[in-house]
Motif scaffolding. Sequence first.
Motif, mmCIF file in Angstrom:
data_model
loop_
_atom_site.group_PDB
_atom_site.id
_atom_site.type_symbol
_atom_site.label_atom_id
_atom_site.label_comp_id
_atom_site.label_asym_id
_atom_site.label_seq_id
_atom_site.Cartn_x
_atom_site.Cartn_y
_atom_site.Cartn_z
ATOM 1 N N LEU A 1 5.283 -3.660 2.507
ATOM 2 C CA LEU A 1 6.765 -3.210 2.455
ATOM 3 C C LEU A 1 7.505 -4.398 2.343
ATOM 4 N N ASP A 2 8.936 -4.257 1.863
ATOM 5 C CA ASP A 2 9.897 -5.426 1.777
ATOM 6 C C ASP A 2 10.632 -5.454 3.193
ATOM 7 N N ALA A 3 11.644 -6.184 3.350
ATOM 8 C CA ALA A 3 12.228 -6.283 4.533
ATOM 9 C C ALA A 3 13.168 -5.124 5.153
ATOM 10 N N GLN A 4 13.392 -4.136 4.497
ATOM 11 C CA GLN A 4 14.086 -3.067 4.710
ATOM 12 C C GLN A 4 12.880 -1.445 4.978
ATOM 13 N N GLY A 5 11.851 -1.833 4.494
ATOM 14 C CA GLY A 5 10.625 -0.909 4.865
ATOM 15 C C GLY A 5 10.461 -0.306 3.698
ATOM 16 N N LYS A 6 10.792 -0.695 2.616
ATOM 17 C CA LYS A 6 10.310 0.218 1.215
ATOM 18 C C LYS A 6 9.228 -0.422 0.700
ATOM 19 N N PRO A 7 8.292 0.515 0.224
ATOM 20 C CA PRO A 7 6.984 0.314 -0.107
ATOM 21 C C PRO A 7 7.187 -0.670 -1.303
ATOM 22 N N LEU A 8 6.517 -1.682 -1.536
ATOM 23 C CA LEU A 8 6.400 -2.676 -2.489
ATOM 24 C C LEU A 8 5.087 -2.351 -3.583
ATOM 25 N N ARG A 9 3.946 -2.294 -2.774
ATOM 26 C CA ARG A 9 2.573 -2.273 -3.246
ATOM 27 C C ARG A 9 1.753 -1.786 -2.178
ATOM 28 N N GLU A 10 0.314 -1.663 -2.346
ATOM 29 C CA GLU A 10 -0.601 -1.355 -1.556
ATOM 30 C C GLU A 10 -1.638 -2.387 -1.796
ATOM 31 N N ILE A 11 -2.521 -2.723 -0.736
ATOM 32 C CA ILE A 11 -3.647 -3.798 -1.073
ATOM 33 C C ILE A 11 -4.924 -2.997 -0.145
ATOM 34 N N THR A 12 -6.088 -3.062 -0.809
ATOM 35 C CA THR A 12 -7.119 -2.658 -0.070
ATOM 36 C C THR A 12 -7.655 -3.330 1.073
ATOM 37 N N ARG A 13 -8.277 -2.629 1.784
ATOM 38 C CA ARG A 13 -8.777 -3.311 3.210
ATOM 39 C C ARG A 13 -9.813 -4.603 2.494
ATOM 40 N N ALA A 14 -10.686 -4.245 1.475
ATOM 41 C CA ALA A 14 -11.698 -5.316 1.069
ATOM 42 C C ALA A 14 -10.850 -6.495 0.583
ATOM 43 N N ASN A 15 -9.788 -6.416 0.276
ATOM 44 C CA ASN A 15 -8.794 -7.668 -0.254
ATOM 45 C C ASN A 15 -8.065 -8.382 0.865
ATOM 46 N N LEU A 16 -8.007 -7.684 2.124
ATOM 47 C CA LEU A 16 -7.367 -8.337 3.144
ATOM 48 C C LEU A 16 -8.262 -9.552 3.783
ATOM 49 N N PRO A 17 -7.817 -10.370 4.458
ATOM 50 C CA PRO A 17 -8.398 -11.420 5.072
ATOM 51 C C PRO A 17 -9.175 -10.959 6.232
ATOM 52 N N LYS A 18 -10.411 -11.464 6.566
ATOM 53 C CA LYS A 18 -11.212 -11.167 7.420
ATOM 54 C C LYS A 18 -10.737 -11.874 8.778
ATOM 55 N N GLN A 19 -10.067 -12.979 8.928
ATOM 56 C CA GLN A 19 -9.596 -13.483 10.271
ATOM 57 C C GLN A 19 -8.264 -12.538 10.523
ATOM 58 N N ASN A 20 -8.006 -12.630 11.928
ATOM 59 C CA ASN A 20 -6.930 -12.286 12.611
ATOM 60 C C ASN A 20 -5.404 -12.862 11.783
ATOM 61 N N LEU A 21 -4.490 -12.012 11.733
ATOM 62 C CA LEU A 21 -3.365 -12.623 11.071
ATOM 63 C C LEU A 21 -2.165 -12.753 12.188
ATOM 64 N N GLU A 22 -1.443 -13.933 12.246
ATOM 65 C CA GLU A 22 -0.339 -14.040 13.268
ATOM 66 C C GLU A 22 0.844 -13.194 12.862
ATOM 67 N N VAL A 23 1.263 -12.427 13.603
ATOM 68 C CA VAL A 23 2.582 -11.903 13.478
ATOM 69 C C VAL A 23 3.859 -12.973 13.566
ATOM 70 N N LEU A 24 4.495 -13.163 12.296
ATOM 71 C CA LEU A 24 5.443 -14.102 12.416
ATOM 72 C C LEU A 24 6.746 -13.597 12.874
#
Length: 120
Positions: free
Chosen positions: A34-57
């Motif tokens: 999503l963008d900063a206003q919550g509008k969808p930009l694109r989608e990413i499949t779970r296989a393309n996401l990093p395996k390690q935990n991501l930090e919330v910025l």
Amino acid sequence: MNKISLFLLSALFSQCMFAASMIEAYVDDPLPILDAQGKPLREITRANLPKQNLEVLQWNKELDLIQVDLAGEKVWLDTMSVRVNPPLYVSSMPCQKLSTSLAEDHQNNSTLGYGAGCAK
């Protein structure tokens, strides 16, 4: 010298105590970006996401969005699409004092739980 070493030790331990929230699981597949206003930009499949935990910025409490660094790009995710630990929402209710069931609850096979965000 003692004041400086005391300050450095307190700074070291304070960072450990205030650890950032981390994304530990993805609920949606594909995950909407999503963008900063919550509008969808694109989608990413779970296989393309990093395996390690991501930090919330960042956490936009009003729009219920979190910002993460995904492959060098800062993107926003819906908090309902991910599982965050420690939870972003912590209830101020004294959960241990709340009743969890009544005698007639056994007839309708329902349960009442307060979840991971319950302050204990």
